[in-house]
Design a protein around this motif. Structure first.
Motif, short mmCIF file in Angstrom:
data_model
loop_
_atom_site.label_atom_id
_atom_site.label_comp_id
_atom_site.label_asym_id
_atom_site.label_seq_id
_atom_site.Cartn_x
_atom_site.Cartn_y
_atom_site.Cartn_z
N UNK A 155 0.83 -1.21 0.00
CA UNK A 155 0.00 0.00 0.00
C UNK A 155 0.86 1.27 0.00
N UNK A 156 2.10 1.13 -0.47
CA UNK A 156 3.03 2.26 -0.62
C UNK A 156 3.33 2.96 0.71
N UNK A 157 3.34 2.18 1.79
CA UNK A 157 3.63 2.69 3.14
C UNK A 157 2.78 3.90 3.49
N UNK A 158 1.52 3.83 3.09
CA UNK A 158 0.56 4.90 3.36
C UNK A 158 0.39 5.06 4.89
N UNK A 159 0.68 6.24 5.42
CA UNK A 159 0.57 6.45 6.87
C UNK A 159 -0.84 6.20 7.42
N UNK A 160 -1.89 6.39 6.60
CA UNK A 160 -3.25 6.11 7.06
C UNK A 160 -3.43 4.63 7.37
N UNK A 161 -2.86 3.76 6.54
CA UNK A 161 -2.96 2.31 6.75
C UNK A 161 -2.19 1.92 8.01
N UNK A 192 -8.62 -8.95 4.58
CA UNK A 192 -9.05 -10.07 3.74
C UNK A 192 -9.11 -9.61 2.28
N UNK A 193 -9.58 -10.48 1.41
CA UNK A 193 -9.59 -10.18 -0.03
C UNK A 193 -10.47 -9.00 -0.40
N UNK A 194 -11.41 -8.65 0.49
CA UNK A 194 -12.28 -7.49 0.23
C UNK A 194 -11.81 -6.23 0.95
N UNK A 195 -10.70 -6.33 1.68
CA UNK A 195 -10.16 -5.18 2.39
C UNK A 195 -10.58 -5.07 3.84
N UNK A 196 -11.40 -6.01 4.31
CA UNK A 196 -11.87 -5.98 5.70
C UNK A 196 -10.73 -6.36 6.64
N UNK A 250 -7.27 -16.19 25.42
CA UNK A 250 -7.78 -17.50 25.82
C UNK A 250 -8.17 -17.51 27.30
N UNK A 251 -7.35 -16.91 28.14
CA UNK A 251 -7.62 -16.88 29.59
C UNK A 251 -8.93 -16.16 29.91
N UNK A 252 -9.23 -15.10 29.17
CA UNK A 252 -10.45 -14.35 29.48
C UNK A 252 -11.64 -14.79 28.63
N UNK A 253 -11.42 -15.81 27.80
CA UNK A 253 -12.53 -16.42 27.06
C UNK A 253 -12.87 -15.81 25.72
N UNK A 254 -11.98 -15.03 25.16
CA UNK A 254 -12.25 -14.44 23.84
C UNK A 254 -12.01 -15.48 22.76
N UNK A 255 -13.02 -15.73 21.97
CA UNK A 255 -12.93 -16.68 20.86
C UNK A 255 -12.78 -15.96 19.52
N UNK A 256 -13.41 -14.78 19.40
CA UNK A 256 -13.42 -14.03 18.14
C UNK A 256 -13.23 -12.55 18.43
N UNK A 257 -12.46 -11.89 17.58
CA UNK A 257 -12.32 -10.43 17.64
C UNK A 257 -12.88 -9.84 16.35
N UNK A 258 -13.73 -8.84 16.50
CA UNK A 258 -14.25 -8.09 15.37
C UNK A 258 -13.63 -6.70 15.43
N UNK A 259 -13.12 -6.23 14.29
CA UNK A 259 -12.45 -4.93 14.28
C UNK A 259 -12.92 -4.09 13.10
N UNK A 260 -12.81 -2.79 13.29
CA UNK A 260 -13.17 -1.84 12.25
C UNK A 260 -12.21 -0.65 12.32
N UNK A 261 -11.80 -0.18 11.15
CA UNK A 261 -10.88 0.96 11.04
C UNK A 261 -11.54 2.04 10.19
N UNK A 262 -11.37 3.28 10.62
CA UNK A 262 -11.81 4.42 9.82
C UNK A 262 -10.75 5.50 9.91
N UNK A 263 -10.67 6.32 8.88
CA UNK A 263 -9.75 7.45 8.94
C UNK A 263 -10.25 8.58 8.07
#
Length: 123
Positions: free
Chosen positions: A40-46, A78-82, A96-109
Motif C-alpha cells: 500500500x506504498x507505506x501509506x501512513x493512514x494504513x 481479507x480479499x475485500x479489504x476488511x 484464551x484466559x479471558x474467554x475471547x474466541x473471536x475479535x471483530x475490528x473496524x478501522x476508519x480514517x
C-alpha cells in the motif's frame, strides 16, 4: 457474548513522524503487516489504522498493553479489504484466559485521524 470492547484514535501526523524513526515499524508490526504496508506504498493512514486496532484490542482485554507486546497483535486485510486480527504469544494466551474466541475490528480514517474499534466475543 461480548467480553470486551475497545477503541482508539491517533493523529496520522504522529504516525508519519514515527515511521521515519529507526526501528518503529519493526518494533510494533509483524512481517506480514510490513508486507501489507509495502503493498500500500507505506501509506501512513494504513499504518495508523493498524496501530489503532492494536491499541483497541489491548483495551478489549481490559488490561491495556500489559504482559504482551503490540507486535503480538497482527492486523491484516481479507480479499475485500476488511481488517482482521491474528493473536500471537502472550496476547493469544491472554485472550484464551479471558474467554475471547473471536475479535471483530473496524478501522476508519479521515485527513487527520485514524480510529480503530474492536469487540471481543466469547461463549
Amino acid at each position: 457474548m461480548i467480553i470486551g470492547i475497545g477503541n482508539d484514535i491517533i493523529e496520522i501526523e504522529r504516525i508519519k513522524n514515527a515511521i521515519t524513526k529507526k526501528g518503529f515499524i519493526e518494533r510494533y508490526f509483524t512481517k506480514k503487516e510490513i508486507e501489507l504496508f509495502v503493498s500500500r506504498k507505506s501509506n501512513p493512514e494504513i499504518i495508523a489504522g493498524n496501530f489503532t486496532i492494536k491499541e483497541a484490542v489491548s483495551k478489549v482485554f481490559g488490561s491495556g498493553v500489559r504482559g504482551f507486546s503490540l507486535i503480538d497483535i497482527e492486523v491484516l486485510r481479507d480479499s475485500k479489504g476488511k481488517p482482521y486480527v491474528n493473536l500471537y504469544r502472550n496476547a493469544k494466551l491472554l485472550a484464551e484466559q479471558i474467554g475471547i474466541k473471536t475479535l471483530f475490528v473496524s478501522i476508519a480514517h479521515c485527513k487527520d485521524y485514524a480510529v480503530g474499534f474492536a469487540v471481543g466475543e466469547g461463549e
